[in-house]
Design a protein around this motif. Structure first.
Motif, short mmCIF file in Angstrom:
data_model
loop_
_atom_site.label_atom_id
_atom_site.label_comp_id
_atom_site.label_asym_id
_atom_site.label_seq_id
_atom_site.Cartn_x
_atom_site.Cartn_y
_atom_site.Cartn_z
N LEU A 23 0.83 -1.21 0.00
CA LEU A 23 0.00 0.00 0.00
C LEU A 23 0.87 1.26 0.00
O LEU A 23 0.53 2.26 -0.65
N LEU A 24 1.98 1.23 0.72
CA LEU A 24 2.88 2.38 0.72
C LEU A 24 3.46 2.65 -0.66
O LEU A 24 3.54 3.80 -1.11
N TRP A 25 3.90 1.57 -1.32
CA TRP A 25 4.42 1.74 -2.67
C TRP A 25 3.33 2.21 -3.63
O TRP A 25 3.58 3.02 -4.53
N GLN A 26 2.13 1.71 -3.44
CA GLN A 26 1.01 2.13 -4.30
C GLN A 26 0.74 3.62 -4.13
O GLN A 26 0.57 4.34 -5.12
N ASP A 27 0.72 4.10 -2.89
CA ASP A 27 0.53 5.53 -2.65
C ASP A 27 1.69 6.35 -3.21
O ASP A 27 1.49 7.46 -3.73
N TYR A 28 2.88 5.81 -3.13
CA TYR A 28 4.07 6.50 -3.64
C TYR A 28 3.95 6.72 -5.15
O TYR A 28 4.18 7.82 -5.66
N TYR A 29 3.59 5.67 -5.88
CA TYR A 29 3.46 5.81 -7.33
C TYR A 29 2.27 6.68 -7.71
O TYR A 29 2.31 7.40 -8.72
N ARG A 30 1.22 6.64 -6.91
CA ARG A 30 0.08 7.52 -7.18
C ARG A 30 0.47 8.98 -7.02
O ARG A 30 0.04 9.84 -7.79
N GLY A 41 0.70 2.48 -9.53
CA GLY A 41 -0.15 2.93 -8.44
C GLY A 41 -1.53 2.31 -8.44
O GLY A 41 -2.42 2.78 -7.72
N LYS A 42 -1.71 1.26 -9.26
CA LYS A 42 -2.97 0.51 -9.33
C LYS A 42 -4.13 1.38 -9.83
O LYS A 42 -5.28 1.19 -9.45
N ILE A 43 -3.83 2.35 -10.67
CA ILE A 43 -4.87 3.14 -11.32
C ILE A 43 -5.26 2.45 -12.60
O ILE A 43 -4.39 2.17 -13.44
N PRO A 44 -6.54 2.14 -12.81
CA PRO A 44 -6.95 1.41 -14.01
C PRO A 44 -6.58 2.16 -15.29
O PRO A 44 -6.58 3.40 -15.33
N LEU A 45 -6.26 1.39 -16.31
CA LEU A 45 -5.86 1.99 -17.59
C LEU A 45 -6.97 2.86 -18.16
O LEU A 45 -6.70 3.92 -18.73
#
Length: 556
Positions: free
Chosen positions: A79-86, A164-168
């Motif tokens: 989750l931390l990495w996901q927020d980082y990339y977002r 960041g797990k944002i859908p394409l």
């Protein structure tokens, strides 16, 4: 093969070929690529210090500190990495958004001003290419190096978004909205650039500065169910809460503060509940107002002396305007208003004041057109009386006053329906109705003043008309405030003769005072129109007749 492609491009759009040949040089391309890559590197480097890291576990910690544990939760790290990339994705999106829209607007305005000063714009007007070809050639060709620099960011942008797990689909929707936003703002920049000679080369800074200010202001306020929410549709960043999945919280991504966007409504429909509805309405909004800008650009480009819109077009334009301002105002505000219905209503009146001032600018004919209308329409005596009203409402060269009055009626009808259906007591309905009537009558007074100013002999009559109308709107409330004359005190009734009579009507005005104010406004309006009619009658005289009567002609 390349030459054939270039020839086909020139056949399709000569203006685009002209712009590309002047800009796509090896040195220019290299500079654009270097700037884009360096910018991406600096952005990524600025976030490197915030990268998530696994906490260091000291050796034999369990022996020396048996009550302290250093667990590493794999899910938390993900989750931390996901927020980082977002965060990187949103930062890059902001960078692209402002760079494209602000710098692109500057380039287009500066280019058109340069064409005007060199005199090449008149040659282009005489060329066989259509206005749409010229418009499209400028939009695609002038910022081509900027487009190239932005295109280089696509891999980084896509990678950070997907990481960041944002859908394409949501990433693509952002780019679609950004392209639509570019079409709208760049079209407005081109239209503004046609008036470049007014600002002596400063227009590019003024226009791009206005774009920057607007993009920030459109998003700095939270969603609160008022007509101001319409402004949020003009910025691609409205999608950010959906991209980072923070629609149910007070989204405060710098430099924006949209608040709880799920509360956003349009004609009581839950606009903010789904990102798809935001995308659809945003595209519709951009498409509609880009169309109107295109109509104005087409008229002004081919005939600089004509009005930006015809009277017939203005009625439909006003209908579109009131639809959006009213659609975002029907809901009860979420916060910050003591009287939700009248406060929202007065915000709509403020937007419509902006509309009417804009209509005064785009519908008022110039002096020569008014002279031709006043002089030659009398030659056909059989149709003078029967066609006068129609000519005043639809004619290209007739005075704009009656057309603006018709536009005020188009605004008033749905607002009267809103007052009738509002779930408030009858006293409040009467107060809001009085505010509507007084505001519209003041708008008509401003219109009559502007048309009289445009009949002046001075070559700077457009500047005079603008200055006088602005002064009449701004100076009275400013002087009343400086003199500490506030509603409810002695002479407070003077606020009823300003463009903002709402607070006095709401809190202090009696029915008799409102009627007296309206009667005085009607008298003022009648006097202005009598003077306007007199001036037009004199303008209709031939120069010879005026000289024989011992007068100098009104128009030279």
């Amino acid at each position: 093969m390349l030459n054939k492609g270039i020839d086909k491009l020139g056949d399709w759009n000569p203006q685009l070929l002209r712009e590309l040949k002047g800009r796509l040089k090896g040195r220019n391309i290299a500079i654009a690529l270097i700037i884009s890559l360096v910018g991406q590197f600096l952005l990524f480097f600025s976030w490197s210090g915030d990268r998530p890291h696994v906490p260091h576990v000291p050796s034999h910690a369990d022996i020396h500190y048996p009550d302290i544990h250093y667990p590493v939760d794999e899910l938390d790290m993900q989750l931390l990495w996901q927020d980082y990339y977002r965060d990187i994705f949103i930062s890059l999106s902001l960078f692209v958004l402002f760079a494209l829209l602000v710098i692109g607007s500057y380039m287009l305005i500066a280019n058109l001003g340069h064409e005007e000063r060199r005199g090449t714009l008149n040659f282009i007007r005489l060329s066989p290419q259509s206005t749409s070809q010229f418009w499209l050639g400028k939009l695609l060709g002038v910022p081509i190096l900027l487009y190239l620099a932005i295109a280089i960011t696509l891999p980084f942008h896509l990678w950070s978004g997907l990481s960041g797990k944002i859908p394409l689909a949501e990433i693509i929707s952002f780019w679609v909205i950004l392209i639509a936003s570019s079409g709208f703002l760049f079209s407005a920049a081109l239209l503004f650039g046609l008036f470049g000679s007014w600002f002596s080369g400063f227009q590019s800074w003024l226009g791009s500065g206005a774009v920057f200010t607007f993009l920030v202001m459109a998003n700095v306020k939270p969603i609160n169910n008022s007509s101001f929410d319409w402004l949020s549709l003009f910025s691609p960043s409205v999608l950010f809460p959906y991209l980072v999945d923070e629609t149910n919280s007070h989204y405060t991504g710098f430099p924006f503060h949209l608040g709880k966007i799920q509360a956003w409504q349009f004609f009581n429909l839950p606009l903010g509940m789904m990102g798809f509805s935001i995308v659809v309405l945003t595209l519709l909004n951009y498409g509609l107002w880009t169309y109107w800008i295109g109509q104005a650009f087409n008229r002004q480009f081919r005939n600089p002396g004509t009005t930006l819109l015809s009277k017939r077009q203005s009625y439909l334009f006003t209908a579109c305007w009131i639809t959006f301002t009213l659609g975002f105002a029907l809901q009860e505000p979420t916060s910050g208003y003591s009287y939700p219905f009248p406060d929202n209503f007065y915000i709509v009146l403020g937007f419509n004041l902006v509309l009417v001032l804009g209509l005064i600018a785009v519908l008022s004919p110039q002096r020569q057109a008014l002279q031709d209308w006043a002089r030659y329409r009398h030659q056909n005596r059989s149709t003078v009386n029967s066609s006068l009203i129609a000519d005043l409402l639809w004619g290209e060269k007739s005075p704009a006053f009656f057309a603006i009055a018709m536009n005020c009626m188009i605004v008033a009808l749905p607002l009267l329906g809103w007052i009738w259906l509002a779930s408030v007591d009858i006293d409040m309905k009467q107060q809001v109705f009085a505010s509507l009537i007084l505001s519209l009558s003041m708008m008509l007074i401003y219109s009559a003043i502007a048309q009289l100013m445009l009949l002046m002999k001075t070559p700077k009559r457009g500047i005079w008309a603008t200055g006088i109308v602005v002064a009449v709107i701004v100076l009275p409330p400013t002087l009343l405030s400086v003199l500490s004359i506030v509603p409810g005190q002695n002479w407070g009734g003077l606020w009823l003769f300003t463009a903002f009579p709402w607070d006095y009507v709401m809190r202090h005005a009696s029915v008799g005072l409102v009627l007296q104010t309206f009667l005085i406004q009607v008298i003022i309006l009648g006097g202005l129109n009598w003077q306007l009619r007199r001036q037009l009658r004199l303008a209709g005289e031939s120069a010879t007749k005026a000289l024989l009567a011992g007068r100098s002609p009104l128009f030279n």
